[in-house]
Write a protein that holds these residues in place. Sequence first.
Motif, PDB file in Angstrom:
ATOM      1  N   ILE A 149       0.835  -1.196   0.000  1.00 34.15           N
ATOM      2  CA  ILE A 149       0.000   0.000   0.000  1.00 34.15           C
ATOM      3  C   ILE A 149       0.872   1.249   0.000  1.00 34.15           C
ATOM      4  CG2 ILE A 149      -1.741   1.261   1.314  1.00 34.15           C
ATOM      5  CD1 ILE A 149      -2.659  -1.443   2.396  1.00 34.15           C
ATOM      6  N   ILE A 152       2.599   2.258  -3.414  1.00 35.70           N
ATOM      7  CA  ILE A 152       1.679   2.922  -4.347  1.00 35.70           C
ATOM      8  C   ILE A 152       1.376   4.339  -3.872  1.00 35.70           C
ATOM      9  CG2 ILE A 152      -0.665   2.851  -5.272  1.00 35.70           C
ATOM     10  CD1 ILE A 152      -0.534  -0.169  -5.137  1.00 35.70           C
ATOM     11  N   ARG A 153       1.088   4.474  -2.577  1.00 35.14           N
ATOM     12  CA  ARG A 153       0.694   5.800  -2.087  1.00 35.14           C
ATOM     13  C   ARG A 153       1.845   6.784  -2.144  1.00 35.14           C
ATOM     14  NH1 ARG A 153      -2.321   5.765   3.474  1.00 35.14           N
ATOM     15  NH2 ARG A 153      -2.682   7.906   2.859  1.00 35.14           N
ATOM     16  N   GLN A 177      -3.609  10.758  -2.156  1.00 35.24           N
ATOM     17  CA  GLN A 177      -2.864   9.591  -1.693  1.00 35.24           C
ATOM     18  C   GLN A 177      -2.119   9.873  -0.400  1.00 35.24           C
ATOM     19  OE1 GLN A 177      -3.313   6.732  -2.492  1.00 35.24           O
ATOM     20  NE2 GLN A 177      -3.463   6.343  -4.675  1.00 35.24           N
ATOM     21  N   GLY A 182      -6.980   8.199   0.230  1.00 35.75           N
ATOM     22  CA  GLY A 182      -6.058   7.423  -0.603  1.00 35.75           C
ATOM     23  C   GLY A 182      -5.790   6.050  -0.006  1.00 35.75           C
ATOM     24  N   THR A 186      -6.655   2.758  -2.104  1.00 36.33           N
ATOM     25  CA  THR A 186      -5.563   1.859  -2.464  1.00 36.33           C
ATOM     26  C   THR A 186      -5.781   0.483  -1.859  1.00 36.33           C
ATOM     27  OG1 THR A 186      -4.148   3.790  -2.419  1.00 36.33           O
ATOM     28  CG2 THR A 186      -3.057   1.669  -2.556  1.00 36.33           C
TER      29      THR A 186
END
Lengths: 205, 200, 339
Positions: A149, A152-153, A177, A182, A186
């Motif tokens: 996670i 990606i964030r 995000q 976010g 996600t």
Amino acid sequence: MTSQGPTAAERFLNGIIPENPTLRQLLGMCPTLAVTNGVKPALTMAGATAFVLICANVITSLMRKAIKPHLRILVFTLTIATFVTIADRFLQAFMPEMSKVLGPYVPLIIVNCIIICRCEVCAAKQSVGIAAADAVGVSLGFTLGLGAISVIREILGSGTLLGLRVLPQAWPNWGIQVLPPGAFLTLGLILGFVNWYSGRRAARA
Amino acid sequence: MTEATPHGGFWSQSWLVVLLSLAFGAALAAVEITLAPRIRENKRNATVSQIPELVPGAVREASRERVVGGATVLAAFDASGQQVGWVVPAAGQGFADRIELLIGLDATASTITGIYVLDQKETPGLGDFITVRERFRKYFEGQPTGAPLKVVKREVTAGSGEIRALTGATISSEAVTGIVNQRVHELASALAAAAAGSES
Amino acid sequence: MTMVAHPPDRVGPSAIVHVAPGPHLQDAAFTTRRMMADVLVGLAPVMAAAVAVFGWFAVMQVGICGLACLAAEYLFHTVMRRKPATLGDLSAVVTGAILGLSLPWSAPWYVGVIGSFAAIGFGKVVFGGLGMNLFNPAMVGRAFVMISFSVALGAGAFVLPDAPSVLSQATPLTVGKMTGEVTPLWPLFVGNVNGSLGETSAIACLLGGLWILVRRAGTWDAPLAIVGTVAVLSAGAQLAGIHPSLTVGHHLLGGSLLFGALFIATDPVTSPLTRSGRAVFGILIGLFVMVIRLFSGYPEGVMFAVLLANAMVPLINRWTVPTPLGGPVPGPVQKGGGA
């Protein structure tokens, strides 16, 4: 007490993917949503949780024959709280920046249901070796979930990875995000992907 | 322990809990004794490392904690041991959460020499401009403390007592200015009272 | 809301009775496509006003959003979920047009693209496609980019210093809230002010909205409730002296209130099923709009108000189950129908 069920190696592997605490069991959602806007705080949180989980599992397993069943939650909580306090003070002493970023979420490891779940389900019934292997496996699974996670964030939200710039300066940071929405989006997308993938594998098997 | 209660006697029930409490308590005490000085040092460093930025000419080693008006502030000294200013912690409500600041003042607390945002949780991309935009800090430098600073929405000249609100961060700009005004006023009156007390 | 004929009921002892909310009209001409086409026709005057005020910026922004929504619909719905193509029902075009018209003229191209993908993806397809979505897709997309790119969409984004036209002015609600200057009402009415593309001209919104209501592509209950609530609350605020430079007229004509009331709150999928439900829905939106406008850091609150009210629609539907002809149904409480 005879140890039945999975062996140490099986428990270790189970914790990483098949029973991943974040992505399959949806346990420990509070840190998962709260501290994953950067990889560094996410990994620090995963490390602190791993420390507490492994210590608590080993100690609980050592004491398992002496624990009175109706007092077990009290004993678990006592053990977990002790190691959480130690982890919190260590972070404050040696990683003050991270301790500030994580704020109240380190003390909140006490109520992380992954740990009390492993104490109750595994450590209170199994020998030390199995309990330790189980704790390490689940810790790795938790690290994997938080890591996925947070990667990606952090990339979308800040254009960086572990604080190093990976996207060009012109990248418009996705503020969402960095903020709580976010985390939910996600996590939802990753859960959807995991379910879709495992459903496809099950259909083929 | 000969009682035949369903669960046995008190000690047979609770010896483990009591033992664990004692053992864990001792372990925590040991950790605390070992780490507490380091943690205190870290907290002090977060403040002290900003001193040269906040008070021109000050050296970070030569600072001393003083209690003024019931609150702890840092007196900043230059290399020759002359007091050149004050570093004052301040906090108040921002748009989202508490904002913690350090305010640098000259020795007589008549001019602001700098501010530094220690902690804030303002909206990323808008309110956090109070830390990201260097020019916002610059607005405070050289401002007189005689009258409260005012937030305006146009160009300002240095030292005019006016702070230009950051576009998109008006509320955060006003919050910071309000915190500075309040704390500077408190400190100035406390210093004046102390000075009056020592002269009489 | 797609008007599909219900599958023929099986007969016999295990027959399943299909219960679905009205309308049960089965008119071949009354399709999703026709409704969406009506909404697009209704948006035409708004688009014309946007082009008149903002020129090519309006064409670019709405074009980007429309195309990106179509692409997102195709990718998520047809490619990833392997469902039959739905581009022809025009719902993605409507989402794109509303999203584009709700953005500032100055928003960079990626804002429209990302907003469109969020609108179709998070707003519609994850819920199961058109008719199943809880939130208005265009507003989901706008909220996504609003929170992500707050600088590109915040109050400051509208202003281009040194521009000769209205683009050099702050938006009317921002002006009223921050500096206390009073904007004259006539420009607000015709649209000669700065703002999001589709929100500036009250007369264009009214014309387009009237078309939608006349063609029954939307119902009048929610818009009326919104406008009425805002009128009452803004009159109260004016009497109480909160932001005195914003009068009832400013609250009604300024910002995106009319655009939101006529084009967004009339979305049949995300508004309640019954007339009384839609009235409650409209009152809630009006209430949220005024709370956000008067007491929050944002100058405008239609988007958040619609999303908040959308979240309450299932609950409103539960409260406002109509009594069927012949008296209330005995037995356990009926579940509110979910659109």
